[in-house]
Motif scaffolding. Structure first.
Motif, PDB file in Angstrom:
ATOM      1  N   CYS B  60      36.447  12.784 -31.525  1.00 59.14           N
ATOM      2  CA  CYS B  60      36.485  11.997 -30.284  1.00 59.14           C
ATOM      3  C   CYS B  60      37.429  12.665 -29.282  1.00 59.14           C
ATOM      4  N   GLU B  61      37.604  12.002 -28.158  1.00 54.79           N
ATOM      5  CA  GLU B  61      38.423  12.571 -27.093  1.00 54.79           C
ATOM      6  C   GLU B  61      39.920  12.489 -27.384  1.00 54.79           C
ATOM      7  N   PHE B  62      40.291  11.812 -28.473  1.00 53.36           N
ATOM      8  CA  PHE B  62      41.689  11.756 -28.907  1.00 53.36           C
ATOM      9  C   PHE B  62      41.947  12.704 -30.088  1.00 53.36           C
ATOM     10  N   SER B  63      41.004  13.599 -30.321  1.00 49.42           N
ATOM     11  CA  SER B  63      41.141  14.548 -31.434  1.00 49.42           C
ATOM     12  C   SER B  63      41.725  15.847 -30.897  1.00 49.42           C
ATOM     13  N   LEU B  64      42.807  16.294 -31.508  1.00 51.99           N
ATOM     14  CA  LEU B  64      43.413  17.560 -31.092  1.00 51.99           C
ATOM     15  C   LEU B  64      42.397  18.690 -31.193  1.00 51.99           C
ATOM     16  N   SER B  65      41.582  18.622 -32.232  1.00 51.17           N
ATOM     17  CA  SER B  65      40.598  19.688 -32.478  1.00 51.17           C
ATOM     18  C   SER B  65      39.508  19.735 -31.411  1.00 51.17           C
ATOM     19  N   SER B  66      39.410  18.695 -30.595  1.00 56.32           N
ATOM     20  CA  SER B  66      38.405  18.683 -29.524  1.00 56.32           C
ATOM     21  C   SER B  66      38.830  19.528 -28.321  1.00 56.32           C
ATOM     22  N   VAL B  69      42.486  24.958 -24.822  1.00 50.78           N
ATOM     23  CA  VAL B  69      43.566  25.158 -23.848  1.00 50.78           C
ATOM     24  C   VAL B  69      43.360  26.505 -23.155  1.00 50.78           C
ATOM     25  N   ALA B  70      43.511  26.513 -21.842  1.00 50.01           N
ATOM     26  CA  ALA B  70      43.487  27.771 -21.092  1.00 50.01           C
ATOM     27  C   ALA B  70      44.930  28.132 -20.762  1.00 50.01           C
ATOM     28  N   GLU B  71      45.308  29.352 -21.123  1.00 46.47           N
ATOM     29  CA  GLU B  71      46.663  29.818 -20.823  1.00 46.47           C
ATOM     30  C   GLU B  71      46.618  30.896 -19.748  1.00 46.47           C
ATOM     31  N   ILE B  72      47.604  30.853 -18.874  1.00 46.06           N
ATOM     32  CA  ILE B  72      47.796  31.937 -17.898  1.00 46.06           C
ATOM     33  C   ILE B  72      49.170  32.516 -18.163  1.00 46.06           C
ATOM     34  N   GLU B  73      49.192  33.794 -18.471  1.00 46.80           N
ATOM     35  CA  GLU B  73      50.465  34.480 -18.788  1.00 46.80           C
ATOM     36  C   GLU B  73      51.277  33.693 -19.816  1.00 46.80           C
ATOM     37  N   GLY B  74      50.575  33.232 -20.843  1.00 43.65           N
ATOM     38  CA  GLY B  74      51.234  32.566 -21.969  1.00 43.65           C
ATOM     39  C   GLY B  74      51.623  31.121 -21.717  1.00 43.65           C
ATOM     40  N   LYS B  75      51.248  30.568 -20.534  1.00 49.73           N
ATOM     41  CA  LYS B  75      51.626  29.176 -20.259  1.00 49.73           C
ATOM     42  C   LYS B  75      50.371  28.298 -20.207  1.00 49.73           C
ATOM     43  N   GLN B  76      50.502  27.067 -20.712  1.00 48.35           N
ATOM     44  CA  GLN B  76      49.391  26.112 -20.678  1.00 48.35           C
ATOM     45  C   GLN B  76      49.032  25.824 -19.225  1.00 48.35           C
ATOM     46  N   ALA B  77      47.768  26.043 -18.877  1.00 53.07           N
ATOM     47  CA  ALA B  77      47.354  25.851 -17.495  1.00 53.07           C
ATOM     48  C   ALA B  77      46.277  24.773 -17.353  1.00 53.07           C
ATOM     49  N   ALA B  78      45.387  24.686 -18.331  1.00 51.37           N
ATOM     50  CA  ALA B  78      44.273  23.726 -18.250  1.00 51.37           C
ATOM     51  C   ALA B  78      43.822  23.368 -19.648  1.00 51.37           C
ATOM     52  N   THR B  79      43.133  22.246 -19.738  1.00 49.46           N
ATOM     53  CA  THR B  79      42.555  21.866 -21.036  1.00 49.46           C
ATOM     54  C   THR B  79      41.336  20.996 -20.812  1.00 49.46           C
ATOM     55  N   VAL B  80      40.411  21.029 -21.740  1.00 49.93           N
ATOM     56  CA  VAL B  80      39.200  20.204 -21.706  1.00 49.93           C
ATOM     57  C   VAL B  80      38.884  19.804 -23.149  1.00 49.93           C
ATOM     58  N   ALA B  81      38.480  18.561 -23.335  1.00 48.23           N
ATOM     59  CA  ALA B  81      38.049  18.114 -24.660  1.00 48.23           C
ATOM     60  C   ALA B  81      36.532  18.248 -24.776  1.00 48.23           C
ATOM     61  N   GLY B  82      36.072  18.615 -25.971  1.00 46.78           N
ATOM     62  CA  GLY B  82      34.631  18.697 -26.208  1.00 46.78           C
ATOM     63  C   GLY B  82      34.334  18.499 -27.679  1.00 46.78           C
ATOM     64  N   TRP B  83      33.273  17.788 -27.987  1.00 49.41           N
ATOM     65  CA  TRP B  83      32.902  17.539 -29.391  1.00 49.41           C
ATOM     66  C   TRP B  83      31.433  17.163 -29.438  1.00 49.41           C
ATOM     67  N   ILE B  84      30.859  17.262 -30.637  1.00 50.55           N
ATOM     68  CA  ILE B  84      29.464  16.840 -30.803  1.00 50.55           C
ATOM     69  C   ILE B  84      29.488  15.370 -31.218  1.00 50.55           C
ATOM     70  N   GLU B  85      28.880  14.519 -30.430  1.00 49.96           N
ATOM     71  CA  GLU B  85      28.930  13.078 -30.649  1.00 49.96           C
ATOM     72  C   GLU B  85      28.328  12.688 -32.002  1.00 49.96           C
ATOM     73  N   GLY B  86      29.138  11.995 -32.782  1.00 46.64           N
ATOM     74  CA  GLY B  86      28.672  11.508 -34.083  1.00 46.64           C
ATOM     75  C   GLY B  86      28.813  12.512 -35.215  1.00 46.64           C
ATOM     76  N   LYS B  87      29.256  13.728 -34.895  1.00 45.35           N
ATOM     77  CA  LYS B  87      29.383  14.740 -35.957  1.00 45.35           C
ATOM     78  C   LYS B  87      30.811  14.691 -36.507  1.00 45.35           C
ATOM     79  N   ASN B  88      30.987  13.925 -37.571  1.00 45.16           N
ATOM     80  CA  ASN B  88      32.275  13.802 -38.243  1.00 45.16           C
ATOM     81  C   ASN B  88      31.992  13.302 -39.654  1.00 45.16           C
ATOM     82  N   GLU B  89      33.051  13.184 -40.429  1.00 42.27           N
ATOM     83  CA  GLU B  89      32.893  12.890 -41.865  1.00 42.27           C
ATOM     84  C   GLU B  89      32.049  11.633 -42.134  1.00 42.27           C
ATOM     85  N   MET B  90      32.262  10.603 -41.321  1.00 41.35           N
ATOM     86  CA  MET B  90      31.576   9.328 -41.552  1.00 41.35           C
ATOM     87  C   MET B  90      30.421   9.099 -40.579  1.00 41.35           C
TER      88      MET B  90
END
Lengths: 89, 216
Positions: B60-66, B69-90
């Motif tokens: 889900c959108e609260f999953s770190l694994s989703s 991170v985009a880094e610029i010169e080693g610094k966190q610059a942007a992030t986007v969450a993405g996952w396949i809906e319903g694809k998880n253990e349960m």
């Protein structure tokens, strides 16, 4: 007796929370089957279940809840026959 | 500006991801739905989100694994969450995973508050399509904006998907910046849903929700 108790109490919880007074709880009933079983009502189902049975689910346990059958099993694992006698008296 | 380097989020990114979620939730407004619906302060929400992200639950959108991170010169610059809906253990919908996480980490008072507030927003909630790739929580730090980082990070998520795969993103109708980014990334509006209950504006940035899709 324990299973019957659990299902009776869950039926009341589901009917009230989902506003479905005639709802029959089948084993494989899930959020995919009922339109207002949304995320907020799902939280209420868990909260009311914990309150009714005086239990607290771990996060791992609650992630196993996809169907009514799963929830019955989770509750069954957490309460004893003695607790049922105590809860129902 | 140097080219971004993309990577999967780790525990070390939790503060940044929590910042991203909070800012993305506002959709360019001052309204933070998670705070208004659950009657929780922004600081408290930040703490809850960090605890949730630490669990590293998938799907889900609260999953770190989703998150990418985009880094610029080693610094966190942007992030986007993405996952396949319903694809998880349960095979749970992401909305249920998210509900389980919030339910576990929020006090009963806040859960009850959400229940009381839910009637107002009920007709603005939209479901995610099982089996599709979901994009959520697009965030670029202010100092890195204007470099198409949002578009590049979204495209990074879509790179690994097979031809014919469908990606979806939901956004509020008044979030023009986000809509433009999604269009640049190849998404098109496929449905528009406007809630009828104006009470919802106490909790949400807009009554209109757009579904935008892209077929890879």
């Amino acid at each position: 007796m324990k299973d019957k108790y659990i299902r009776e109490k869950l039926t009341a919880i589901f009917r009230q929370t989902l506003n479905q007074p005639e709802l029959i709880l089948k084993e494989n009933l899930s959020s995919a089957d009922i339109s207002n079983w949304d995320s907020i009502n799902h939280m209420q189902l868990i909260a009311k279940t914990e309150q009714e049975f005086r239990i607290k689910f771990s996060l791992k346990e609650i992630m196993r809840f996809r169907t009514v059958g799963d929830l019955v099993k989770l509750i069954d694992e957490k309460i004893s026959d003695d607790q049922v006698s105590s809860l129902s008296s | 500006m140097n080219h971004p380097v993309f990577r999967k989020a780790t525990i070390a990114d939790i503060d940044f991801i929590a910042e991203a979620i909070i800012n993305a939730e506002k959709s360019g407004t001052t309204i933070l739905p998670l705070c208004s619906i659950f009657e929780i302060s922004e600081d408290e929400l930040g703490t809850v989100l960090k605890n949730i992200l630490m669990e590293e639950t998938e799907g889900c959108e609260f999953s770190l694994s989703s998150f990418i991170v985009a880094e610029i010169e080693g610094k966190q610059a942007a992030t986007v969450a993405g996952w396949i809906e319903g694809k998880n253990e349960m095979n749970l919908p992401s909305s249920i995973i998210k509900a389980n996480l919030l339910n576990y980490f929020l006090p009963a008072f806040n859960i009850n508050a959400a229940s009381a507030n839910s009637a107002a927003i009920a007709d603005t909630l939209t479901e995610r399509t099982a089996g599709t790739f979901q994009i959520e929580y697009v965030y670029v730090k202010p100092e890195y904006r204007g470099n198409a980082l949002a578009v590049k990070t979204i495209k990074e998520h879509l790179k690994g998907l097979e031809t014919g795969f469908k990606a979806e993103v939901q956004t509020f109708g008044n979030n023009i910046t986000a809509i433009r980014s999604y269009e640049e990334a190849g998404f098109a509006i496929t449905s528009v849903h406007t809630g009828k209950n104006k009470e919802a504006l106490r909790f949400l940035p807009d009554l209109t929700k757009l579904l935008m899709t892209k077929t890879i």
